[in-house]
Scaffold this active site. Structure first.
Site, mmCIF file in Angstrom:
data_model
loop_
_atom_site.group_PDB
_atom_site.id
_atom_site.type_symbol
_atom_site.label_atom_id
_atom_site.label_comp_id
_atom_site.label_asym_id
_atom_site.label_seq_id
_atom_site.Cartn_x
_atom_site.Cartn_y
_atom_site.Cartn_z
ATOM 1 N N LYS A 57 0.815 -1.227 0.000
ATOM 2 C CA LYS A 57 0.000 0.000 0.000
ATOM 3 C C LYS A 57 0.849 1.278 0.000
ATOM 4 C CE LYS A 57 -4.216 -1.672 2.245
ATOM 5 N NZ LYS A 57 -5.188 -1.419 3.318
ATOM 6 N N ASP B 220 -10.112 3.231 2.620
ATOM 7 C CA ASP B 220 -10.280 2.589 3.936
ATOM 8 C C ASP B 220 -10.959 3.515 4.947
ATOM 9 O OD1 ASP B 220 -9.094 0.194 3.188
ATOM 10 O OD2 ASP B 220 -7.089 0.886 3.728
#
Ligand code: ATR
Length: 285
Positions: free
Chosen positions: A69, A105
């Site tokens: 990520k 997220d």
């Protein structure tokens, strides 16, 4: 779903990826919207090569999972402000060869709380943990204007670093000391404690001896969804608190990513529909 010459490709990339239920979730979205997309899981040892492949094959988009990520950012053309500040991208969209990174997220977790009737605005929020999962969540909470945010962590220096490096820059002061008399309205576990064994995330945190500060006026949320009820959530539930696990976050981050990939809006009841589908197919417990 009929795959044909026009089908656009999507995937999750990371290592490992075989346990992800993103393929089932995204393909369900395409099934019900009749969007011509196909979503796979691709394990890779090289995020650099994977991104080259996305460009070469004109893949429409990918979700990025651990351990890439952060590393993926250097290979993208654009990164949206939130993802850049977090240093973390979980969604990449390819628009005519330009790759842009997003982080869904935080918004996913926030929407899962709202969907469960848990409000942040005007509330005292206690966040347990100061790792990669905490930062996006706290950033989103700041936008919702809570009364206060406290971030406590086993390694306190990490919470202090987060306060200085991120939140002071945003002009929002977060506390990093637990206050037993603070009347926290929402308590959130962002740590991995409780995932593999029955331990409370607070046991090694200075000043927190037990969870007696949680009562029936509180809400407790855990980012973990497997097991569905961690010891933290079970303890909070027994004290009368409203509880939710991390499943909603996982589903909502997928919903937001899918809307970015396809530039379409999913129906309002999509959360309930995909959850029901994943349970019915025994993909989820
Ligand atoms: P990442 O940043 O990739 O999410 P991390 O930095 O290891 O991973 O962060 C995980 C979070 O879970 C941290 O807040 C970590 O606390 P430390 O900073 O003290 O390591 C927390 N954590 C993990 N296991 C824990 C445990 N058994 N008890 C309490 N906190 C724990």
């Amino acid at each position: 779903m009929l795959i044909n010459g026009h089908t656009k490709q999507l995937a999750i990339i990371g290592k490992p990826v075989e346990h992800s239920f993103s393929p089932q979730m995204h393909n369900f979205f395409s099934e019900i919207t009749k969007n011509n997309y196909s979503y796979s899981a691709w394990e890779t040892d090289s995020i650099e090569d994977a991104i080259k492949g996305i460009r070469a094959m004109n893949i429409r988009g990918v979700n990025v999972t651990a351990p890439y990520k952060k590393d993926v950012i250097q290979y993208l053309d654009d990164v949206d402000d939130t993802a850049l500040l977090l240093g973390s991208v979980n969604t990449v969209v390819n628009s005519n060869g330009r790759l842009k990174g997003y982080n869904t997220d935080a918004e996913g977790f926030y929407r899962s709380l709202i969907n469960a009737g848990i409000n942040i605005t005007g509330k005292n929020i206690l966040v347990i943990g100061a790792g990669g999962a905490a930062q996006p969540a706290v950033m989103r909470f700041v936008q919702a204007k809570p009364k206060s945010i406290t971030v406590v962590n086993r390694t306190k220096s990490k919470a202090d670093k987060m306060r200085c490096d991120i939140f002071e820059k945003l002009g929002f002061d977060i506390n990093t000391e637990f206050d037993a008399f603070a009347n926290y309205d929402v308590v959130i576990n962002t740590t991995s404690a409780g995932m593999t064994s029955s331990i409370l995330p607070t046991v090694e945190i200075d000043g927190i001896d037990n969870l007696d500060f949680i009562n029936s006026e509180c809400a407790a949320a855990d980012m973990i969804y497997n097991p569905p009820e961690t010891l933290f959530l079970q303890t909070a539930r027994k004290k009368g608190a409203k509880t939710i696990n991390g499943l909603g976050m996982l589903i909502y981050q997928g919903i937001i990513a899918y809307e970015l990939f396809t530039e379409t809006n999913l129906p309002d009841d999509i959360y309930e529909r995909v959850k029901e589908y994943l349970i019915k197919e025994k993909i989820l417990r």
